[in-house]
Design a protein around this motif. Structure first.
Motif, PDB file in Angstrom:
ATOM      1  N   THR A   1     -97.617  27.751 -28.899  1.00  0.00           N
ATOM      2  CA  THR A   1     -96.166  27.802 -29.116  1.00  0.00           C
ATOM      3  C   THR A   1     -95.808  28.805 -30.205  1.00  0.00           C
TER       4      THR A   1
ATOM      5  N   SER B   1     -97.084  32.634 -28.750  1.00  0.00           N
ATOM      6  CA  SER B   1     -96.460  33.182 -27.535  1.00  0.00           C
ATOM      7  C   SER B   1     -95.276  34.113 -27.800  1.00  0.00           C
ATOM      8  N   PRO B   2     -94.368  33.816 -28.761  1.00  0.00           N
ATOM      9  CA  PRO B   2     -93.261  34.744 -28.998  1.00  0.00           C
ATOM     10  C   PRO B   2     -93.716  36.146 -29.405  1.00  0.00           C
TER      11      PRO B   2
ATOM     12  N   ALA C   1     -96.707  37.450 -28.657  1.00  0.00           N
ATOM     13  CA  ALA C   1     -97.344  38.022 -27.468  1.00  0.00           C
ATOM     14  C   ALA C   1     -96.300  38.594 -26.515  1.00  0.00           C
ATOM     15  N   GLU C   2     -95.241  37.859 -26.304  1.00  0.00           N
ATOM     16  CA  GLU C   2     -94.176  38.321 -25.411  1.00  0.00           C
ATOM     17  C   GLU C   2     -93.484  39.560 -25.971  1.00  0.00           C
ATOM     18  N   ARG C   3     -93.237  39.573 -27.274  1.00  0.00           N
ATOM     19  CA  ARG C   3     -92.550  40.700 -27.906  1.00  0.00           C
ATOM     20  C   ARG C   3     -93.357  41.982 -27.793  1.00  0.00           C
TER      21      ARG C   3
ATOM     22  N   GLY D   1     -95.511  42.570 -25.345  1.00  0.00           N
ATOM     23  CA  GLY D   1     -95.834  42.834 -23.947  1.00  0.00           C
ATOM     24  C   GLY D   1     -97.180  42.338 -23.497  1.00  0.00           C
TER      25      GLY D   1
ATOM     26  N   GLU E   1     -99.977  39.323 -22.178  1.00  0.00           N
ATOM     27  CA  GLU E   1    -100.021  38.056 -21.459  1.00  0.00           C
ATOM     28  C   GLU E   1     -99.997  36.911 -22.469  1.00  0.00           C
ATOM     29  N   LEU E   2     -99.341  35.832 -22.112  1.00  0.00           N
ATOM     30  CA  LEU E   2     -99.240  34.697 -23.030  1.00  0.00           C
ATOM     31  C   LEU E   2    -100.540  33.902 -23.027  1.00  0.00           C
TER      32      LEU E   2
ATOM     33  N   TRP F   1    -107.826  33.129 -23.970  1.00  0.00           N
ATOM     34  CA  TRP F   1    -106.729  34.093 -23.945  1.00  0.00           C
ATOM     35  C   TRP F   1    -107.210  35.419 -23.351  1.00  0.00           C
TER      36      TRP F   1
ATOM     37  N   LYS G   1    -102.005  46.584 -21.109  1.00  0.00           N
ATOM     38  CA  LYS G   1    -101.011  45.915 -21.960  1.00  0.00           C
ATOM     39  C   LYS G   1    -101.491  45.841 -23.409  1.00  0.00           C
TER      40      LYS G   1
ATOM     41  N   ALA H   1     -99.640  47.495 -26.580  1.00  0.00           N
ATOM     42  CA  ALA H   1     -99.239  46.623 -27.688  1.00  0.00           C
ATOM     43  C   ALA H   1     -99.639  47.232 -29.026  1.00  0.00           C
TER      44      ALA H   1
END
Length: 285
Positions: free
Chosen positions: A145, A148-149, A151-153, A155, A157-158, A175, A181, A185
């Motif tokens: 939790t 993940s933010p 990772a998403e920011r 680009g 994979e979560l 992971w 990607k 990153a």
């Protein structure tokens, strides 16, 4: 007759879409023309580094475009070991006002790869030496939790929702991130150098090249000036080995003109750095 008309219409539609696709490709190439430097990178790497044990990906930092690639599938997520640590560090920073602790690495006794230990380390030196002990401490209570933010920011994979602790050190097989990607990153990291936490990470990568696990990169260059992060991960080759060594290298450090992601089968990350350094040296020459 109806069947003939339908076939003719389908043929016209196919021709139109093919023409549109060709036009879009031309436009894309016009937007990102192939430079002389990109041609040099491609020629050197694809000619001089054909060993099946070596995978590489070279990106243009200005566009994110691939200049050269020798990787079976750059979009397939794989384990990349300690290359996840910078993003883990940023996730921790967001939860702790970017205040990073110091730590005493006692080597094997505190879960580090370096038997004698790194002694007193902070975030920058922990990145430079890829200190597992430091990152075990940093991620002890960390969950997907929190990660993940970030990772998403960037680009990526979560991580799986069940991931905890050492998954964010790169010490298990939870992971997975695709090479393309991951490389992009790291470009994003370089572009965010003035943001909280990122500066310490980039300083650690510069220190890695000078005296850490990435010293073989600077050692190979005529003008030592690179950002480096190394990692060792579970082997994903069909010919299973003890592990795969990874290195991310960007040079020059202040305004990168190339990013290299290198994976070498059956060796640690410090040895992959030697290959990355040789690649950059030949491109320089």
């Amino acid at each position: 007759m109806d069947a003939i008309r339908i076939t003719a219409r389908l043929l016209v539609i196919l021709i139109v879409f093919t023409a549109r696709g060709a036009q879009q490709k031309v436009q894309a190439e016009e937007n990102h023309p192939v430079t002389l430097f990109a041609q040099t990178v491609n020629n050197v790497l694809t000619h001089d580094f054909t060993d099946d044990n070596i995978s590489f990906l070279a990106l243009d930092p200005h566009t994110g475009m691939v200049m050269a690639s020798h990787w079976e599938n750059v979009d397939r997520p794989i384990y990349s070991g300690s290359l996840v640590k910078p993003f883990t560090a940023l996730a921790y920073g967001e939860q702790h006002s970017y205040q990073y602790p110091t730590h005493i690495c006692r080597g094997k006794a505190s879960g580090c790869w370096f038997p004698r230990g790194h002694g007193k380390v902070n975030l920058t030196s922990a990145i430079a030496y890829s200190c597992n002990s430091y990152f075990r401490m940093l991620t002890a209570n960390m969950t997907a939790t929190e990660v993940s933010p970030i990772a998403e920011r960037f680009g990526l994979e979560l991580p799986p929702a069940r991931s905890r602790g050492i998954a964010f050190v790169g010490l298990n097989t939870e992971w997975k991130i695709s090479p393309l990607k991951l490389a992009r990153a790291y470009l994003e990291l370089a572009n965010r150098g003035n943001q909280p936490g990122v500066r310490q990470v980039l300083d650690g990568m510069a220190q890695s090249a000078k005296q850490g696990t990435g010293t073989e990169v600077d050692r190979a260059l005529r003008y030592p000036d690179a950002l480096v992060k190394t990692g060792t991960a579970t082997c994903t080759h069909s010919r299973n080995g003890a592990g795969d060594g990874f290195t991310i290298a960007m040079a020059p450090a202040d305004q990168p003109q190339i990013l290299l992601l290198v994976r070498v089968h059956g060796v640690p990350g410090s040895q992959a750095a030697k290959v990355a350094g040789e690649m950059l040296r030949r491109i320089q020459n």
